[in-house]
Design an enzyme around this catalytic site. Structure first.
Site, PDB file in Angstrom:
ATOM      1  N   LEU A 196      72.967  56.126   0.984  1.00  0.00           N
ATOM      2  CA  LEU A 196      74.063  55.763   0.738  1.00  0.00           C
ATOM      3  C   LEU A 196      74.428  54.141   0.352  1.00  0.00           C
ATOM      4  CD1 LEU A 196      76.130  57.672   3.510  1.00  0.00           C
ATOM      5  CD2 LEU A 196      76.049  58.202   1.004  1.00  0.00           C
ATOM      6  N   ASP A 226      69.127  53.768  17.841  1.00  0.00           N
ATOM      7  CA  ASP A 226      68.974  54.010  16.156  1.00  0.00           C
ATOM      8  C   ASP A 226      70.274  53.561  15.599  1.00  0.00           C
ATOM      9  OD1 ASP A 226      67.791  54.552  13.766  1.00  0.00           O
ATOM     10  OD2 ASP A 226      69.308  56.158  13.476  1.00  0.00           O
ATOM     11  N   LYS A 259      70.974  50.067  13.341  1.00  0.00           N
ATOM     12  CA  LYS A 259      71.716  49.999  11.943  1.00  0.00           C
ATOM     13  C   LYS A 259      72.898  49.028  12.053  1.00  0.00           C
ATOM     14  CE  LYS A 259      70.379  54.734  11.005  1.00  0.00           C
ATOM     15  NZ  LYS A 259      70.856  56.032  10.949  1.00  0.00           N
ATOM     16  N   ALA A 292      70.602  55.940   4.569  1.00  0.00           N
ATOM     17  CA  ALA A 292      69.623  56.340   3.634  1.00  0.00           C
ATOM     18  C   ALA A 292      69.877  55.887   2.247  1.00  0.00           C
ATOM     19  CB  ALA A 292      69.438  57.980   3.877  1.00  0.00           C
TER      20      ALA A 292
END
Length: 369
Positions: free
Chosen positions: A152, A218, A222, A150
């Protein structure tokens, strides 16, 4: 005089609507501090778009329902050309694979891209490469810092290290806020796995169907984004994903069967918890070994004293190991989910593009004087 940046926002769900609120609230600050005027001449949901009328900048809340009309991406391209709008940024705050197919024509028609969506960076390598070549050809930028962590600075940190020739050897960490929350509590509290899972669902940490979290997909997406950021030719099927779901409780069950069968998860995870070495806790991580190009998503047991073992709440934590830093990784930790931090990350990407456009324009103006 402020430089106007024209943003076409695709998606006004949690992230998109929060982005609009943040941008409008800070608009005067951006003008005064950076000389940048962020405007949203086109705002869409999945079916209709609001095209800004003269004299009503950014009043989307008032006008969207009343004035939005069915649209296509071609309609938006025609509109910005007719209005002679420049300094264009398309922001993808959707989960639409169909919209991703429009990235290429958007770039070809002058748009920079900012995406909260991970889809473009996790499709097959042929599309990934084609998009980069098109961006280079038309001198456009594509930023997506919120794809991992997000708000970061995970992607930014990794890209900066890679750009200056630092050899990245390994990346590992907890990439899921929902699974961080679940295992952080599971390691410290005398509650069953299903009880904590249901608490995470109720608190809104998981997807509406928490199997999307437990599947590990998910986290794998990433990890794939980060691997490709390092120039590795990795495809989805190259990732080893150890799902947290069970053979008799998985994506094939109906929603009702899954809802009433979550207690089936309790036994296996209680055994995993109790059979660990003393002073260890369970963590669900993604791990990339660069030399072997091995990507794994799996449940591991970590010392409580380690950075991963000390995690609390729903924080993400990413360890980046490099040749220069040796066994002491660069650690990026913090809130890795939530509409506010994600929207702020998208806004940061927009401003980064805006500042780049402003610098380019200043150089151009100086050269033509």
């Amino acid at each position: 005089m402020s430089l106007r940046i024209n943003i076409v926002l695709f998606g006004i769900g949690n992230v998109g609507s929060t982005l609009l609120a943040q941008a409008i609230e800070s608009q005067n600050f951006f003008r005064q501090r950076y000389g940048i005027d962020l405007r949203f001449p086109v705002i869409t949901n999945s079916t209709v778009a609001f095209f800004e009328k003269d004299g009503n900048p950014n009043q989307w809340e008032v006008n969207f329902e009343r004035s939005a009309v069915p649209f296509s991406v071609d309609d938006i391209i025609d509109y910005v050309k007719t209005q002679q709008l420049e300094n264009l940024v398309a922001v993808d705050a959707t989960a639409s694979a169909e919209l991703v197919r429009s990235y290429l024509p958007l770039v070809q028609n002058g748009f920079h891209l900012v995406a909260a969506s991970k889809i473009a960076n996790t499709l097959h390598g042929e599309f990934y490469d084609q998009l980069r070549k098109t961006l280079a050809k038309f001198d456009r930028q594509f930023l997506y810092r919120t794809n991992v962590g997000a708000g970061l600075p995970v992607i930014n940190t990794l890209a900066d290290l890679h750009r200056v020739g630092e050899k990245i050897t390994q990346i590992r960490g907890v990439f899921s806020g929902s699974l961080s929350y679940i295992f952080n509590r599971f390691g410290r509290e005398d509650l069953s796995f299903s009880q904590i899972l249901q608490a995470a669902e109720k608190a809104g940490y998981t997807e509406p169907d928490s199997r999307e979290d437990l599947s590990g997909n998910d986290v794998a997406r990433k990890l794939l984004v980060l691997a490709r950021e390092l120039g590795l030719s990795i495809e989805w099927n190259d990732i080893s994903i150890h799902s947290l779901l069970l053979p008799d409780l998985n994506e094939k069950n109906s929603k009702q069967e899954y809802a009433i069968g979550k207690e089936l998860l309790d036994g296996p995870y209680r055994i995993a918890k109790l059979t660990q070495t003393d002073g260890h806790v369970l963590r669900y991580i993604g791990q990339l070994d660069v030399a072997s190009k091995k990507l794994e998503v799996k449940l591991v047991s970590e010392p409580e004293s380690s950075p991963l073992g000390r995690l609390t709440g729903a924080d993400n934590l990413v360890e980046i190991y490099t040749e220069s830093y040796g066994q002491n990784p660069i650690v990026v930790q913090g809130a890795g989910a939530g509409k506010a931090v994600t929207a702020r990350g998208v806004l940061s990407d927009i401003l980064k593009i805006a500042e780049s456009v402003k610098r380019t324009e200043a150089v151009w103006n100086k050269a033509t004087v």
